[in-house]
Design an enzyme around this catalytic site. Structure first.
Site, PDB file in Angstrom:
ATOM      1  N   GLU A 229       0.848  -1.200   0.000  1.00 49.34           N
ATOM      2  CA  GLU A 229       0.000   0.000   0.000  1.00 49.34           C
ATOM      3  C   GLU A 229       0.878   1.242   0.000  1.00 49.34           C
ATOM      4  O   GLU A 229       1.858   1.307   0.740  1.00 49.34           O
ATOM      5  CB  GLU A 229      -0.887   0.086   1.264  1.00 49.34           C
ATOM      6  CG  GLU A 229      -2.069  -0.829   1.270  1.00 49.34           C
ATOM      7  CD  GLU A 229      -2.966  -0.625   2.494  1.00 49.34           C
ATOM      8  OE1 GLU A 229      -2.944   0.457   3.112  1.00 49.34           O
ATOM      9  OE2 GLU A 229      -3.703  -1.567   2.827  1.00 49.34           O
TER      10      GLU A 229
HETATM   11  C1  FCB Z   1      -4.087   1.827   5.656  1.00 49.73           C
HETATM   12  C2  FCB Z   1      -5.182   0.780   5.576  1.00 49.73           C
HETATM   13  C3  FCB Z   1      -6.097   0.948   4.399  1.00 49.73           C
HETATM   14  C4  FCB Z   1      -6.409   2.405   4.123  1.00 49.73           C
HETATM   15  C5  FCB Z   1      -5.151   3.231   4.065  1.00 49.73           C
HETATM   16  C6  FCB Z   1      -5.373   4.687   3.775  1.00 49.73           C
HETATM   17  O1  FCB Z   1      -3.663   1.961   6.963  1.00 49.73           O
HETATM   18  O2  FCB Z   1      -4.617  -0.499   5.513  1.00 49.73           O
HETATM   19  O3  FCB Z   1      -7.244   0.182   4.633  1.00 49.73           O
HETATM   20  O4  FCB Z   1      -7.306   2.878   5.023  1.00 49.73           O
HETATM   21  O5  FCB Z   1      -4.461   3.112   5.273  1.00 49.73           O
END
Ligand code: FCB
Length: 454
Positions: free
Chosen positions: A365
């Protein structure tokens, strides 16, 4: 793209990252699916938590969200048209096993089968997270992550998922950011289930930590040729001032935010030397636990958005350390009040790379929320575009410097339900009109598409 020098062109291409490097997008069930009681789905802690007034910005909830449950084909086709070849999503435990244990829902399993099959048909590889924060409420009624029985509940759930989907899904992640769901959900009470204090937090941490290895072992045993990881939130931590007190405060925050879950997994135990209160976790540790917590993952998912500055603070119990908000530091920020600081992602890759026993790092992410404006049917989100380019340049630099990073997933595909912040922060490459469910590709989405094509 250099954030301080936006004139500098971004000219990286996917192949500059090496031929096996994967690019994708990340999502999570509760944030997109909606259909919260459709078919025989059970209630999750997020359904329950959002139904109580005052917990979420404007009392919003994920009952409809992006209606991905009913619109997944349209979204996956859009993904395909944007040259996105890897899609990370999570399974809603309460859709597959409505009560958390016991009966498996045929319709829940069928839904994920359809999603997986459609991805494969579109040439998109599914990357599946077992747990992205939405525990079945029935299990929470019995204590949830605080109850040690969660070990067997989770093992059973992982077995059900591996058996039903493991023939086609090869890329798995066990937990999403255990530090966030235990910290925000069981210590601060700002996320579901909204419980507070050390007596909830410490056992929840220990049990989540053990479930990392339990999930990994189940997947290893039941899924042939599986590629298995688990994910961690992490941020570079900088002392606010160069004083002994602030340096110590930063070390404590670092132990808690960055080391708490990875180190026991690697056989190093809890980082209690900097956070004395963590010693209290011992009362939940049974013989063999620390041995059983170790698992040899194929990859570690690193999730980074920002860096934190930390200062000493008397009034903060246990830690005596406090995060200095980005808005008070005169730096470039996102809508979440997170500092835009691209070197942080390099720093985290470097840190994780130093641990012995991590085979490979994947950025599962990274992304940003900015106040998007829909003008004449278009969203010209140049700040997000610059953010993504600048962070990607740092990932590329890490790769070039020989650090072991093998993939990058943008958070997120479509704007969605951002937990306690509701629908206000938009993180998507694609704009969601939540009244009509219309999707509009943003400038950042068009850029990602062109980048992936190049
Ligand atoms: C992370 C989460 C995801 C989303 C992003 C912005 O901490 O895993 O679900 O909310 O942040």
């Amino acid at each position: 793209m250099d954030f301080n020098n936006p004139q500098k062109p971004f000219n990286l291409k996917p192949q500059d990252f090496g031929k096996d490097f994967v690019f994708g997008v990340s999502t999570a069930a509760y944030q997109i699916e909606g259909a919260h009681t459709q078919h025989d789905k059970g209630i999750s802690i997020w359904d329950h938590f959002t139904s109580k007034k005052g917990n979420i910005f404007n009392n919003q909830h994920g009952q409809i969200a992006c209606d991905f449950y009913n619109r997944f084909e349209e979204d996956i086709l859009l993904m395909q048209s944007m040259n996105i070849k890897h899609f990370r999503f999570s399974l809603a435990w309460s859709r597959i096993i409505p009560n958390g244990t016991g009966m498996v829902s045929i319709e829940g399993v069928d839904f994920y089968n359809r999603v997986i099959n459609f991805c494969l048909k579109c040439g998109i590889t599914p990357w599946v997270t077992l747990y992205h924060w939405d525990l079945p409420q029935n299990l929470q009624n019995q204590g949830g992550w605080v109850n040690r029985d969660v070990l067997s509940w989770f093992e059973n759930y992982a077995q059900v998922c591996a058996t039903h989907f493991g023939d086609r899904v090869k890329n798995w992640m066990v937990l999403n950011e255990p530090m966030v769901f235990t910290g925000a959900g069981y210590f601060l009470g700002v996320h579901a289930p909204g419980t507070k204090g050390l007596k909830n937090f410490l056992p929840a941490v220990h049990h989540a930590m053990l479930c990392q290895a339990i999930g990994g072992s189940v997947l290893r045993a039941l899924v042939p040729n599986a590629h298995i990881g688990t994910t961690f939130s992490c941020s570079q931590i900088t002392p606010f001032r160069n004083t002994a007190k602030d340096i110590l405060a930063a070390k404590k925050a670092d132990a808690l935010l960055n080391r708490l879950f990875i180190e026991p997994l690697l056989g190093m135990g809890y980082p209690a030397e900097h956070v004395a209160v963590l010693k209290r976790i011992e009362s939940y540790i049974k013989p063999q636990d620390l041995k059983n917590a170790v698992f040899d993952f194929d990859f570690i998912g690193v999730q980074n958005y920002t860096r934190e500055m930390v200062r000493h603070h008397y009034l903060v119990p246990y830690l005596r350390a406090k995060i200095v908000k980005a808005s008070k530091r005169n730096v470039k920020t996102t809508l979440m009040d997170w500092e835009v600081y691209p070197p942080s992602i390099y720093n985290m890759i470097e840190r994780f790379n130093q641990y012995k026993g991590i085979k490979k790092i994947i950025i599962t992410e990274n992304g940003a929320a900015f106040p998007d404006m829909l003008v004449d049917g278009k969203v010209h989100d140049k700040e997000r575009l610059h953010y993504l380019q600048a962070y990607l340049e740092q990932v590329h630099k890490a790769k070039k410097d020989g650090l072991n990073v093998a993939g990058y997933f943008v958070w997120t595909f479509t704007d969605n339900f951002e937990w306690a912040e509701g629908y206000h922060p938009r993180f998507g490459l694609v704009y969601t009109n939540f009244s009509t469910q219309k999707r509009i590709k943003k400038a950042s989405g068009a850029w990602y598409k062109a980048f992936l094509e190049s």
